[in-house]
Structures are given as structure tokens and as C-alpha cells.
Write an enzyme that holds these catalytic residues in place. Structure first.
Site, PDB file in Angstrom:
ATOM      1  N   CYS A  82       0.805  -1.216   0.000  1.00 29.68           N
ATOM      2  CA  CYS A  82       0.000   0.000   0.000  1.00 29.68           C
ATOM      3  C   CYS A  82       0.839   1.267   0.000  1.00 29.68           C
ATOM      4  CB  CYS A  82      -0.853   0.089   1.261  1.00 29.68           C
ATOM      5  SG  CYS A  82      -1.943  -1.274   1.511  1.00 29.68           S
TER       6      CYS A  82
ATOM      7  N   ASN B  85      -0.445   1.275   5.833  1.00 29.39           N
ATOM      8  CA  ASN B  85       0.460   0.475   5.002  1.00 29.39           C
ATOM      9  C   ASN B  85       1.213  -0.450   5.945  1.00 29.39           C
ATOM     10  OD1 ASN B  85       3.625   1.156   3.359  1.00 29.39           O
ATOM     11  ND2 ASN B  85       2.283  -0.569   3.101  1.00 29.39           N
TER      12      ASN B  85
ATOM     13  N   GLY C 118       0.350   0.235  -5.071  1.00 26.11           N
ATOM     14  CA  GLY C 118      -0.899  -0.514  -4.958  1.00 26.11           C
ATOM     15  C   GLY C 118      -1.840  -0.135  -6.074  1.00 26.11           C
TER      16      GLY C 118
END
Ligand code: SF4
Length: 487
Positions: free
Chosen positions: A26, A129, A55
């Protein structure tokens, strides 16, 4: 065009070529304007564009407006999820955003971030993340206490913990939450009047702070996974968020505190090899420079007589330039990568998989014909792409193909926010370097050493235990105890 191939073209990227890289989970990004009349969402949109490489499955933005938080998210790339109308509908001077590739929880809209929670005391949004290593335990405790979940993502655990502790005040709720969770996390949190950034005690996943100056865009603060996103919105990089640090940004102040005991810094070394963009500065290391140095070190550690060195786009290119400089081998553009290969998974038959690999890379025949070629790639995961690259170079007339890899062999899974195949599918876990070389059809194969990788990231760094970098997927030694992995 047969129907299988047309499906492939329509649906995009094939499973085998996607799965032949480790994938970042992420990216997070947030803006907090000091001027309450500004809208932050349009700049967050641009910030997320710059983090798209972290991502591609879903994207979302949550904006704080008056006493509530509005969120828009969807499946797909940033440019697909948001329209001018959706961005314009997100009002308010503070907003956080997220791009996601799933490792914990499936790929579906319910797991897309940011997560937003509306409760008696207010509203809160979280973008995460990383991966929590104790998410199951915390989730069970919360469920036993009557907290409901709407997704299978470990990140929802974080927002529910903060919401549960919120009556103690934001700072206390944050510290109580992050003392409870374990694993890797770079967090942005939004409330109606504050934006918070937090990084796990080992600093495994990156997070940095930037500032917007005066001028058209106004003054404000930025939080971002990578500094390239700060540049993209015209901000100025200020510093990295330290491992174990929390910053709380309000319209009057930026408050910083450390929430953890001193722990070993263990920044993900793979960020420098592959995940991060080359124009990012990450924990004081220029990513492009690290990749050039990796090539130079490879040249020193495993030089071979050759007529040409080529890099596998994109991250193999700086290393190929470095290798060329260190060994005097001429550098050339021998391999071209299609920029337009899509992102959706399909599961075609073997024949289709092989065609998909051909779609992604091609060779410039005139550059490699009759030459002894060194090819540099960032990593070998399953080996599918490397085998194909050797084969197309030889088919194009390369006399010899020598493969050099800028990371040590990936032998172990990652538990900290990076998608890795099962151990049995990691080709370096199952084969010696010689066996792997034979299986790829290369004339020689060499990987950078662990010491060489550390030197490439930080020429002054200490080595081994105290290097300050996570090397778990290369050595099997993880910075945080992981169930089922010996420490
Ligand atoms: S195990 Fe590998 S990919 Fe995962 S955080 Fe550590 S260095 Fe990065």
C-alpha cells in the site's frame, strides 16, 4: 485473434508475470491545510497518483469537513476510481488517501481504505500500510467486547481500537492503540480537526513529512509513504517520521512524540531494491543512488567479460548503469517493457501464460545480436520472467547471457506488508544458484551478497544485526518474532 488471447489482452496482466515480483501492499498520503477554507482532496488525488506503484487494486480518499468525515473509494487505479465530480464532492481542509494491493484480507471493496468510523464522540478515518502480526488476537478481543467488523482487513482492527479508546482523548487513544498492535505499520489518521502520522517501532514501512509553502496551493502539512508524492504536489520534503514516532498535526501546531521503547531500526531493504520509486528519498537514502551502487557492487563481486550490459526495466536499469561504470562494460537498452500491460488478474492456461510473458518484455535484436550480454534484474521470485528473458535474448542472437541480480536470493516469506508466494514457490528456496542458473538457461548467474546490498543502501552502515535494515526475506531473520519462524 482467438478468444483466449483476446481475453488476455482485454483483461490485462497474467498471473505468472504479476506473481514473479514481490509486491508492495500500500501507499498512504495526507494533506492538512492551515486555511479552513481550502479543500485538500484534489491534492491528495495527485499524491495518490504518484504512489500508484505501491498498490493498484483499490484507491480511496477521506476528507474531514466540519464535524464529519466523508470518504470515496473504489476498486481500480486512482484515475479509474475518481472523477472530477467525486473529488469535488470531498470538501474540507484535511484529507487522507490510500492505494492498496491486498496481502491481508481479500481484494474487494469492503477492504479498500481509508476505513472510516462514525461513533458517539465523532468520526475518524485510518489509512494503513503494513501488516499486523497480532491482528487475529486483537480482532477476537474486540469482537468479544461487542465490536463489529465490516471487512477482513487487519487495518480495521486499528480504527476499531482507536474508536474504542477515543473517550480518553486522541493522543491517549493513539498511544494505547499502537502499544497494543504488533507488526509493521505506517499510518495516517484523520479526525475532524487533526491529522496524525505514526510509524511502527522498527520503522519497517516508510512514512515521511512534507510542507506546503505559501502561494496558490496554501500552507499546510503533508504525510506520504514516499517523498516523490510530496514533490508531485509541490511540497517540500521535511524529514522522515522516525520509527516509533507519532506526529499530530492541527491548525495551530505539529506535535511529535515517541510511543515505544527504543527498538531496533529495521527498515525494509527491499524498498531500495524494487518497491520505491527511484526519485524518492527514503530514510535519508536516495533510492536511485542505492540502485546505481548495487550495480557497481555486483560488478565488483561477480564481474564477467561481456560486450554489453542491459537492465530489466524499470528497476534493473540504474543497476545496469552502475555495473557498466564499475566494469567498463558498455551499457545499452536491450530490453523494452510494455507500459500498457494491465493490472487485472486472469488465470489462463499455460499457453496463455507464456504469451503474457512475451507481451510484457521484448528484446532490441540489433543491440544484442552476436554479443556477450550481462542482464541485470532486481530480484528473482518464481523465475518465470528470468527464464523468458534469457530465452528471448538468446533467440535474438545474444552469444552468451549472464544474469546478475541486485538482491540476494529471496528464500523466505515476508510478514510485514509485502506479498510473497509460498516458500515452496520461491525458486531460490528450492534450488542452489547453480541449479537455478541451469534452469534459467543462463551462461552464469550471480546475486549481490547481503553485505553488498547493505553497502548499496548505506555505504556507512553497520553490518548484520545492527545494520538498521530488515533482511528477513533473504536471511530468514526477522526483526519481530513471527509465529512459526524460529528467531
Ligand atoms: S522481509 Fe523482505 S520484503 Fe519484508 S520487510 Fe523485510 S526486507 Fe522487506
Amino acid at each position: 485473434m482467438n478468444s483466449g488471447l483476446s481475453d488476455l489482452v482485454r483483461n490485462g496482466l497474467d498471473l505468472s508475470i504479476r506473481d514473479d515480483k514481490l509486491r508492495e501492499e500500500c501507499g498512504v498520503f495526507g494533506i492538512f491545510f492551515s486555511d479552513p477554507k481550502k479543500d485538500a482532496a484534489p491534492l491528495v488525488y495527485y499524491g495518490l497518483f504518484s504512489l500508484q506503484h505501491r498498490g493498484q487494486e483499490s484507491a480511496g480518499i477521506a476528507a474531514a469537513h466540519e464535524n464529519t468525515i466523508e470518504c470515496r473509494k473504489g476498486m481500480g487505479l486512482v484515475g479509474e476510481v475518481f472523477t472530477h465530480e467525486t473529488i469535488s464532492s470531498l470538501k474540507g481542509p484535511a484529507a487522507i488517501g490510500h492505494v492498496r494491493y491486498s496481502t491481508s484480507g481479500g481484494s474487494c471493496l469492503e477492504n479498500a481504505q481509508p476505513f472510516v468510523s462514525h461513533f458517539k464522540l465523532g468520526s475518524i478515518a485510518v489509512a494503513h500500510n503494513g501488516t499486523l502480526t497480532n491482528a487475529d488476537v486483537v480482532r477476537e478481543l474486540l469482537e468479544d467486547a461487542g465490536v463489529g467488523f465490516t471487512s477482513s482487513s487487519d487495518s480495521e482492527v486499528i480504527i476499531n481500537l482507536i474508536a474504542k479508546n477515543y473517550k480518553k482523548g486522541l493522543e491517549k487513544a493513539l498511544t494505547d492503540t499502537i502499544k497494543f498492535i504488533k507488526g509493521s505499520y505506517a499510518l495516517t489518521v484523520l479526525t475532524k480537526d487533526a491529522m496524525v502520522g505514526a510509524r511502527d517501532p522498527n520503522g519497517i514501512r516508510p512514512l515521511c513529512l512534507g510542507k506546503l509553502g505559501s502561494g496558490d496551493s496554501g500552507t499546510g502539512w503533508i504525510l506520504a509513504s514516499e517523498s516523490c508524492a510530496i514533490d508531485a504536489v509541490g511540497g517540500k520534503f521535511i524529514r522522515d517520521i522516525e520509527p516509533g514516532e507519532v506526529v499530530v498535526i492541527t491548525k495551530d501546531d505539529l506535535l511529535s512524540f515517541t510511543f515505544s521503547e527504543k527498538t531496533r531500526r529495521a527498515i525494509c531493504s527491499f524498498e531500495y531494491v524494487y518497491f520505491a520509486r527511484p526519485d524518492s528519498l527514503m530514510d535519508s537514502v536516495d533510492v536511485y543512488g542505492a540502485r546505481i551502487r548495487a550495480g557497481e557492487i555486483l560488478g565488483r563481486e561477480s564481474t564477467v567479460s561481456a560486450d554489453l550490459v542491459v537492465g530489466v526495466p524499470d528497476s534493473g536499469i540504474p543497476a545496469a548503469i552502475g555495473y557498466g561504470r564499475a566494469t567498463g562494460t558498455p551499457y545499452g537498452l536491450g530490453i523494452v517493457k510494455s507500459k500498457y500491460v494491465g493490472r487485472t488478474f486472469i488465470s489462463p492456461d499455460q499457453d496463455m501464460r507464456e504469451k503474457a510473458v512475451s507481451v510484457k518484455h521484448n528484446v532490441i535484436g540489433s543491440e544484442v545480436r552476436g554479443k556477450r550480454v550481462v542482464i541485470i534484474d532486481d530480484s528473482i521470485v518464481r523465475g518465470t520472467t528470468s527464464r523468458r528473458l534469457v530465452s528471448i535474448l538468446k533467440a535474438a542472437g545474444a552469444k552468451e547471457v549472464h544474469m546478475r541480480i541486485c538482491s540476494p536470493p529471496v528464500r523466505f516469506p515476508c510478514y510485514f506488508g509485502i506479498d510473497t508466494p509460498h516458500r515452496k514457490d520461491l525458486i531460490s528456496n528450492m534450488n542452489s544458484v547453480n541449479e537455478l542458473c541451469a534452469s534459467l538457461g543462463a551462461d552464469s548467474l550471480a546475486f549481490i551478497s547481503v553485505e553488498g546490498l547493505l553497502e548499496s543502501i548505506d555505504p556507512q552502515s553497520m553490518r548484520g544485526e545492527n545494520s538498521g535494515y530488515c533482511l528477513g526475506c533473504f536471511t530468514g531473520e526477522y526483526p519481530i518474532p513471527v509465529a512459526g519462524e524460529g528467531q
